[in-house]
Write an enzyme that holds these catalytic residues in place. Structure first.
Site, PDB file in Angstrom:
ATOM      1  N   THR A 197     -35.804  60.985 -27.279  1.00  7.41           N
ATOM      2  CA  THR A 197     -35.699  59.734 -28.039  1.00  7.41           C
ATOM      3  C   THR A 197     -36.238  59.876 -29.466  1.00  7.41           C
ATOM      4  OG1 THR A 197     -37.796  59.035 -27.043  1.00  7.41           O
ATOM      5  CG2 THR A 197     -35.780  58.260 -25.995  1.00  7.41           C
TER       6      THR A 197
ATOM      7  N   HIS B 270     -44.647  64.033 -28.040  1.00  7.34           N
ATOM      8  CA  HIS B 270     -45.905  63.476 -28.536  1.00  7.34           C
ATOM      9  C   HIS B 270     -47.027  63.718 -27.524  1.00  7.34           C
ATOM     10  CE1 HIS B 270     -45.135  60.174 -25.775  1.00  7.34           C
ATOM     11  NE2 HIS B 270     -43.965  59.953 -26.363  1.00  7.34           N
TER      12      HIS B 270
ATOM     13  N   HIS C 236     -46.631  63.464 -23.812  1.00  9.17           N
ATOM     14  CA  HIS C 236     -45.948  64.543 -23.102  1.00  9.17           C
ATOM     15  C   HIS C 236     -46.870  65.746 -22.878  1.00  9.17           C
ATOM     16  CE1 HIS C 236     -42.397  62.584 -25.201  1.00  9.17           C
ATOM     17  NE2 HIS C 236     -42.038  62.539 -23.938  1.00  9.17           N
TER      18      HIS C 236
ATOM     19  N   LYS D 105     -41.268  49.178 -20.671  1.00  6.77           N
ATOM     20  CA  LYS D 105     -40.772  48.496 -21.856  1.00  6.77           C
ATOM     21  C   LYS D 105     -40.496  47.024 -21.559  1.00  6.77           C
ATOM     22  CE  LYS D 105     -40.735  52.126 -24.463  1.00  6.77           C
ATOM     23  NZ  LYS D 105     -41.617  52.241 -25.632  1.00  6.77           N
TER      24      LYS D 105
ATOM     25  N   ARG E  21     -34.643  49.479 -25.352  1.00  3.60           N
ATOM     26  CA  ARG E  21     -34.864  50.464 -26.401  1.00  3.60           C
ATOM     27  C   ARG E  21     -33.723  50.435 -27.417  1.00  3.60           C
ATOM     28  NH1 ARG E  21     -38.413  54.864 -25.013  1.00  3.60           N
ATOM     29  NH2 ARG E  21     -39.182  54.707 -22.871  1.00  3.60           N
TER      30      ARG E  21
ATOM     31  N   GLN F 137     -31.121  59.218 -13.207  1.00  2.00           N
ATOM     32  CA  GLN F 137     -32.246  60.118 -12.955  1.00  2.00           C
ATOM     33  C   GLN F 137     -32.190  60.661 -11.531  1.00  2.00           C
ATOM     34  OE1 GLN F 137     -36.044  58.865 -14.458  1.00  2.00           O
ATOM     35  NE2 GLN F 137     -37.195  60.160 -13.046  1.00  2.00           N
TER      36      GLN F 137
ATOM     37  N   ASP G 144     -45.434  56.041 -14.165  1.00  5.49           N
ATOM     38  CA  ASP G 144     -44.484  54.946 -14.381  1.00  5.49           C
ATOM     39  C   ASP G 144     -43.063  55.320 -13.949  1.00  5.49           C
ATOM     40  OD1 ASP G 144     -44.181  56.818 -16.378  1.00  5.49           O
ATOM     41  OD2 ASP G 144     -43.922  55.366 -17.992  1.00  5.49           O
TER      42      ASP G 144
ATOM     43  N   LYS H  38     -53.547  53.249 -23.290  1.00  5.14           N
ATOM     44  CA  LYS H  38     -52.889  54.550 -23.464  1.00  5.14           C
ATOM     45  C   LYS H  38     -53.460  55.291 -24.658  1.00  5.14           C
ATOM     46  CE  LYS H  38     -48.236  54.270 -21.464  1.00  5.14           C
ATOM     47  NZ  LYS H  38     -46.792  54.345 -21.785  1.00  5.14           N
TER      48      LYS H  38
ATOM     49  N   LYS I   4     -52.334  57.392 -29.759  1.00  2.66           N
ATOM     50  CA  LYS I   4     -51.851  56.600 -30.889  1.00  2.66           C
ATOM     51  C   LYS I   4     -52.839  56.707 -32.041  1.00  2.66           C
ATOM     52  CE  LYS I   4     -48.135  54.532 -29.150  1.00  2.66           C
ATOM     53  NZ  LYS I   4     -46.790  54.657 -29.752  1.00  2.66           N
ATOM     54  N   THR I   5     -52.322  56.822 -33.257  1.00  4.53           N
ATOM     55  CA  THR I   5     -53.160  56.865 -34.444  1.00  4.53           C
ATOM     56  C   THR I   5     -52.819  55.677 -35.329  1.00  4.53           C
ATOM     57  OG1 THR I   5     -51.597  58.119 -35.791  1.00  4.53           O
ATOM     58  CG2 THR I   5     -53.052  59.383 -34.357  1.00  4.53           C
TER      59      THR I   5
END
Length: 466
Positions: free
Chosen positions: A101, A106, A109, A143, A147, A232, A253, A288, A291-292
């Site tokens: 995506t 990131h 992962h 979500k 998306r 999937q 998830d 989570k 994240k920055t």
């Protein structure tokens, strides 16, 4: 040192030679290797509790699956005994999917990639699946809204970039691992044929009770996304039939989607396949991680520099450092156990170890060492080698720029009001000195030499004009 991964294949006489200190516990323990180490009567645990062996000796004996448990890397399993047997014997052919995506993986992962690396080192065979087809649909898990749809051209660019990142973690030489793209079998599938082939094996009532769909029903779940679970599941079925893939791993998830795959294989083929999830990486408040201020913590150094990546892990909260060391690094459990008692400066050393190890895994030893040196330079008062944002003359008004505007341009806040709040709360610094005013104005001459703006303890950015 002696590897514990093949203990279950060794004869009892050989085990006695390697572990003479355990013989005293016969016949209670029949030296059946790693499979019983979690049971109270295990001779290895008794020897450890009585001081007959060291923690290191115990860790050497510990099975791979048991080590995953001790590191907190296992959330749910379909059949723990079956899965542990496959992993410990090196007989798991497992797959993990990555939807392209974005043009980079990131931090979310990273734990999955490390798990693949651990399992491959134990003799198991990874199948890395890039979701060139499923990325065109979008996973609804976690979500609240649909998306943003990507074009096929965008996905193709992302696929190429992610392939390179996977190769840094997984050894694909000599058939040690397999890299596949589900667009190869889903891209040209006939819709009617697929519905007739696998549609009868999916119960819509059961699907709607799945967590990944249940959370979306209030806001509306599109038919597009509703197909994601089916796709999937078909991936797992395809990998099972084509490569003998007997195990799927994924984030917690993904549990419902993974169960759909095991059920499809069972109903259509009459065979057993397994699934195991790993916990999502969260901090002590359940939020989570990864994240920055600027957004996601990317594995691509052009999106998140090695220094920024290092700094993120160097500045995790005290309550999270041991957990991250266990889950993200290959530091032996014995060493991590000692760190659990560390406080103050020692705990900061543990954070430094965490940051270095994780950065080395993602960017290599050389860049990890440089990030460590740069971090020490920053904390020693140096201003070199930290992330820079280059301003142009157009960013200035009459050759000047105020701190609120500058803060937004540096990515330290999304709006001027957010920068204002940070300053009034005492969270913004200039060259390591706290900013006490929102009226600070910077001239072009000041910015030529560069000004380091710091937000909190974690984020440093150097503003410079050329």
């Amino acid at each position: 040192g002696f590897s514990s991964l093949y203990l279950t294949d060794m004869k009892e006489e050989e085990l006695r030679d390697y572990f003479p200190e355990f013989v005293m516990y016969e016949p209670q323990c029949r030296f059946q290797g790693c499979m019983h180490i979690h049971e109270p009567g295990c001779a290895v645990k008794k020897a450890l509790s009585e001081g007959k062996i060291s923690q290191q000796r115990y860790d050497n004996y510990l099975a791979l699956y048991e080590e995953l448990k001790e590191r907190g890397l296992i959330a749910q399993t379909t059949d723990e005994e079956l899965i542990s047997g496959l992993i410990n014997s090196g007989k798991a052919c497992f797959y993990i999917g990555f939807d392209p995506t974005a043009d980079s993986l990131h931090a979310g992962h990273f734990m999955t990639l490390s798990l693949m690396k651990r399992l491959q080192a134990g003799g198991n065979k990874p199948v890395a699946l890039i979701g060139g087809a499923t990325a065109l649909i979008g996973d609804p898990s976690g979500k609240t809204d649909m998306r943003k749809m990507l074009t096929k051209e965008q996905v193709d660019v992302h696929v190429a970039a992610i392939k390179k990142q996977l190769e840094r973690f997984i050894d694909f030489s000599d058939d040690k691992a397999i890299l596949v793209n589900n667009a190869d079998w889903l891209g040209n599938v006939n819709y009617i044929d697929m519905l007739r082939d696998i549609g009868p094996y999916f119960n819509v009532n059961i699907m709607l009770r799945a967590e990944c769909y249940k959370n979306r029903l209030e806001n509306g779940l599109s038919f597009l996304e509703f197909n994601y679970m089916v796709m999937q599941a078909f991936d797992f079925y395809t990998l099972y039939t084509k490569y003998g893939c007997n195990l799927e791993f994924g984030g917690d998830d993904q549990w419902s989607n993974m169960l759909a795959g095991t059920e499809l294989i069972r109903k259509k083929l009459g065979k057993d396949a397994s699934a195991m999830t790993i916990p999502l990486l969260t901090n002590s408040q359940g939020i989570k991680m990864g994240k920055t201020v600027a957004g996601a913590l990317w594995l691509d150094e052009n999106k998140t520099t090695p220094f920024e990546f290092f700094q993120y892990w160097r500045n995790v909260d005290d309550a999270d450092v041991i957990k991250c060391l266990k889950m993200l690094t290959f530091v032996p459990l014995e060493e991590i156990k000692k760190m659990e008692a560390w406080e103050g400066a020692e705990l900061n050393k543990a954070k430094e170890i965490l940051a270095y190890e994780v950065t080395a895994l993602v960017h290599g030893e050389e860049k990890a060492k440089k990030a460590l040196e740069d971090a020490k330079s920053v904390f020693a008062g140096g201003n070199d080698n930290i992330p820079e944002v280059e301003l142009s003359a157009d960013d200035l008004e009459d050759g000047k720029i105020d701190i609120l505007t500058l803060g937004v341009k540096l990515g330290l806040g999304k709006s001027k009001s957010e920068i204002r709040r940070t300053i009034t709360q005492g969270g913004l610094y200039e060259n390591r000195e706290k900013l006490n005013t929102i009226e600070r104005i910077y001239t072009k001459d000041e910015l030529k030499d560069g000004v380091v703006i710091q937000k909190g303890k974690k984020t440093f950015v150097k503003a410079v004009i050329k």
